[in-house]
Design a protein around this motif. Structure first.
Motif, mmCIF file in Angstrom:
data_model
loop_
_atom_site.group_PDB
_atom_site.id
_atom_site.type_symbol
_atom_site.label_atom_id
_atom_site.label_comp_id
_atom_site.label_asym_id
_atom_site.label_seq_id
_atom_site.Cartn_x
_atom_site.Cartn_y
_atom_site.Cartn_z
ATOM 1 N N TYR A 220 17.720 26.782 36.965
ATOM 2 C CA TYR A 220 16.489 27.502 37.314
ATOM 3 C C TYR A 220 15.465 26.907 38.053
ATOM 4 O O TYR A 220 15.355 25.648 37.859
ATOM 5 C CB TYR A 220 15.861 28.045 35.912
ATOM 6 N N PRO A 221 14.749 27.248 39.098
ATOM 7 C CA PRO A 221 13.528 26.840 39.700
ATOM 8 C C PRO A 221 12.508 26.822 38.579
ATOM 9 O O PRO A 221 12.403 27.581 37.704
ATOM 10 C CB PRO A 221 13.345 27.526 40.905
ATOM 11 N N ASP A 222 11.530 26.033 38.826
ATOM 12 C CA ASP A 222 10.225 26.065 38.022
ATOM 13 C C ASP A 222 9.179 27.200 38.034
ATOM 14 O O ASP A 222 8.427 27.543 37.365
ATOM 15 C CB ASP A 222 9.664 24.784 37.988
ATOM 16 N N VAL A 223 9.147 27.088 39.771
ATOM 17 C CA VAL A 223 8.282 28.332 40.134
ATOM 18 C C VAL A 223 9.071 29.243 41.071
ATOM 19 O O VAL A 223 9.619 28.607 42.045
ATOM 20 C CB VAL A 223 7.176 27.543 40.937
ATOM 21 N N VAL A 224 8.617 30.638 41.060
ATOM 22 C CA VAL A 224 9.472 31.208 42.009
ATOM 23 C C VAL A 224 8.209 32.229 42.616
ATOM 24 O O VAL A 224 7.379 32.760 42.053
ATOM 25 C CB VAL A 224 10.322 32.381 41.434
ATOM 26 N N VAL A 225 8.242 32.393 43.948
ATOM 27 C CA VAL A 225 7.342 33.038 44.737
ATOM 28 C C VAL A 225 8.172 34.410 45.279
ATOM 29 O O VAL A 225 8.619 34.151 46.568
ATOM 30 C CB VAL A 225 6.391 32.453 45.798
ATOM 31 N N LEU A 226 8.228 35.437 44.777
ATOM 32 C CA LEU A 226 9.048 36.642 44.877
ATOM 33 C C LEU A 226 8.631 37.651 44.295
ATOM 34 O O LEU A 226 8.647 37.703 43.036
ATOM 35 C CB LEU A 226 10.480 36.315 44.889
ATOM 36 N N GLY A 227 8.153 38.790 44.863
ATOM 37 C CA GLY A 227 7.550 40.031 44.504
ATOM 38 C C GLY A 227 8.576 40.776 43.875
ATOM 39 O O GLY A 227 9.813 40.767 44.165
ATOM 40 N N GLN A 228 8.067 42.003 43.228
ATOM 41 C CA GLN A 228 9.180 42.955 43.101
ATOM 42 C C GLN A 228 9.358 43.972 44.320
ATOM 43 O O GLN A 228 8.582 43.882 45.335
ATOM 44 C CB GLN A 228 8.683 43.884 41.922
ATOM 45 N N GLY A 229 10.401 44.636 44.229
ATOM 46 C CA GLY A 229 10.743 45.587 45.307
ATOM 47 C C GLY A 229 11.798 45.386 46.196
ATOM 48 O O GLY A 229 12.411 46.056 47.118
ATOM 49 N N ALA A 230 12.357 43.995 46.239
ATOM 50 C CA ALA A 230 13.438 43.709 47.034
ATOM 51 C C ALA A 230 14.760 44.408 46.620
ATOM 52 O O ALA A 230 14.913 44.640 45.508
ATOM 53 C CB ALA A 230 13.900 42.157 47.032
ATOM 54 N N LYS A 231 15.473 44.637 47.333
ATOM 55 C CA LYS A 231 16.798 45.537 47.150
ATOM 56 C C LYS A 231 17.642 44.948 46.179
ATOM 57 O O LYS A 231 18.331 45.535 45.293
ATOM 58 C CB LYS A 231 17.677 45.696 48.329
ATOM 59 N N GLU A 232 17.661 43.497 45.948
ATOM 60 C CA GLU A 232 18.558 42.752 44.902
ATOM 61 C C GLU A 232 17.922 42.978 43.724
ATOM 62 O O GLU A 232 18.662 42.662 42.717
ATOM 63 C CB GLU A 232 18.796 41.119 45.317
ATOM 64 N N GLY A 233 16.720 43.194 43.474
ATOM 65 C CA GLY A 233 15.958 43.270 42.280
ATOM 66 C C GLY A 233 15.870 42.109 41.411
ATOM 67 O O GLY A 233 16.352 42.097 40.002
ATOM 68 N N PHE A 234 15.733 41.083 42.003
ATOM 69 C CA PHE A 234 16.071 39.610 41.257
ATOM 70 C C PHE A 234 14.884 39.482 40.319
ATOM 71 O O PHE A 234 15.013 39.279 39.219
ATOM 72 C CB PHE A 234 15.898 38.624 42.552
ATOM 73 N N THR A 235 13.571 39.659 40.874
ATOM 74 C CA THR A 235 12.596 39.554 40.049
ATOM 75 C C THR A 235 12.568 40.658 38.657
ATOM 76 O O THR A 235 12.309 40.254 37.938
ATOM 77 C CB THR A 235 11.198 39.677 40.749
ATOM 78 N N GLU A 236 13.018 42.015 39.077
ATOM 79 C CA GLU A 236 13.018 43.089 38.115
ATOM 80 C C GLU A 236 14.050 42.609 37.175
ATOM 81 O O GLU A 236 13.642 43.055 35.904
ATOM 82 C CB GLU A 236 13.465 44.214 39.038
ATOM 83 N N GLY A 237 15.234 42.118 37.413
ATOM 84 C CA GLY A 237 16.041 41.527 36.420
ATOM 85 C C GLY A 237 15.392 40.468 35.394
ATOM 86 O O GLY A 237 15.665 40.697 34.169
#
Length: 442
Positions: free
Chosen positions: A87-104
């Protein structure tokens, strides 16, 4: 490309990996656990700004080494790493990407509570993070995804997303920016006579800001909240029907015929180019577009403009969806305290100046007031008569197999244009997907 978009990138090959400060030279290997690992999505603002901010942070915090990875395909690259427990310690990535990574991570409650970061003093300054943030940017479903008082995602960049256009094209024809759909379609008819299309979109996913704004304009903010939280049969309400009717007319009568063919991860810039060429007038996009298309050819007198989606009725309120790119910390992160220190630094004047130089504007009080050039034109959209900012997106739920509301609502635009999906079919499909997610949220 926006996706984020906020708005994504679909190729899984190349990534830009920047090892900042001592993290490489000091002999510490990636994944060793000895460095603060920061992963940031490389959108239209580029990657260099992150490297510069990390260098500034390490200078101010010589006891913390940072390993920075930026990528246009960040979600795809992090997915197998996270699955392997890295796992990274900090992620800069919002919601809305097709992959749904943050939403997961939201659905799985895999985010660290960052409420206490708002109370941290910004390094080198005498204000807290919370005091620097603009009013209303925290406390919505984008930052508080569970509808309570806990903040899990910090707003990193705030961009007005609406309809971008060439003001020079309008001026050359004596056309005005429309404020309601009657004016919008009247302009479409006038443009047709000149061989110009009224509308296009890079990919159908960019219709998110369009729909969010139009839903709020059609039914008000309470109705918008009902849509975002999957109120039962909300898409069968007359306000939702009006939104889909107007959009169907826009797609089938006034959208550039080349749109669907180019609406993919490889060719989307060809749709964006139609705005610069003057063969289409409006497209949904955000402030990053100027940077993203900086080297593209354009018509003489081209000037970027951004306006809110027209209101369904004359005199109605209009909304600019504010895309917020988020910074967050996985619950499984190794260096949580250092991560929070880093997050607080991201709101410092020093970091804000670095970001702003590329057009990446943070939701910091007063920051947008001093903008010049393209950025000033974009943020001026908030000053339009009857224009309000709109923040937030669909509420997180547990996954429902076979249900993807965003794809059903946004991507179906391609099918509507091609004639393979009717208005009634579109409404029924969206309502069904929304109801299923609503049931999962209970």
């Amino acid at each position: 490309m926006k996706k984020k978009t906020i708005a994504g990138a679909v190729a899984m090959i190349a990534s830009v990996s920047l090892i900042a400060g001592c993290s490489g030279a000091g002999g510490q290997d990636a994944g060793s656990g000895d460095t603060l690992k920061v992963a940031a999505f490389e959108g239209g603002y580029g990657a260099e700004m992150y490297a510069d901010v990390v260098a500034a942070f390490e200078k101010a915090n010589p006891d913390i080494d940072v390993e920075l990875v930026t990528s246009k395909t960040l979600a795809q690259e992090l997915t197998p790493q996270v699955a392997a427990g890295d796992y990274p310690d900090v992620v800069v990535l919002g919601q809305g990407a097709k992959e749904g990574f943050t939403e997961g991570f939201i659905r799985d409650r895999g985010l660290e509570d960052l409420s206490d970061v708002l109370d941290l003093t910004v390094p080198g300054e005498d204000v807290t993070v919370g005091e620097k943030l603009t009013e209303g940017i925290v406390g919505n479903l984008n930052t508080n995804p569970y509808g309570d008082d806990s903040v899990y995602l910090l707003p990193m960049f705030a961009s007005p997303t609406g309809l971008v256009y060439d003001q020079g094209l309008l001026d050359a024809h004596g056309w005005e920016v429309p404020t309601d759909f009657d004016e919008f379609f009247a302009l479409g008819e006038a443009a047709k006579a000149e061989g110009i299309s009224l509308f296009t979109y890079p990919t159908a996913g960019y219709l998110d800001s369009y729909f969010f704004s139009l839903l709020a304009a059609a039914g008000g903010e309470d109705f918008y909240s009902d849509v975002m939280t999957y109120e039962e049969d909300v898409w069968m309400q007359p306000e939702a029907r009006e939104v889909l009717e107007l959009t169907t007319e826009l797609l089938t009568e006034y959208t550039a015929p080349t749109t669907v063919g180019y609406a993919n991860g490889q060719d989307f810039t060809k749709n964006q180019q139609t705005i610069l060429d003057g063969t289409a007038i409006f497209m949904p996009n955000g402030t990053w577009i100027a940077n993203e298309m900086a080297d593209a050819p354009r018509s003489d007198g081209f000037t970027w403009g951004l306006t809110a989606v027209p209101a369904p009725e004359a005199g109605g309120e209009r909304y600019l969806t504010t895309f917020v790119e988020s910074a967050w910390v996985p619950a499984e992160a190794t260096h949580k305290e250092e991560a929070k220190t880093f997050l607080a630094f991201l709101y410092s004047d020093e970091a804000a100046e670095i970001f702003a130089a590329t057009g990446a504007i943070q939701p910091i009080v007063g920051l947008a007031d001093g903008l010049t050039g393209d950025s000033a034109e974009f943020y001026a959209g908030y000053s339009g008569d009857g224009v309000k900012a709109l923040v937030g997106s669909f509420a997180a739920t547990t996954p429902v197999p076979g249900v993807d509301l965003k794809a059903t609502l946004f991507d179906s635009a391609n099918s509507v244009i091609s004639g393979t999906m009717s208005l009634d079919e579109w409404q029924a499909a969206v309502n069904d997907a929304s109801n299923k997610l609503g049931a999962a949220a209970q």
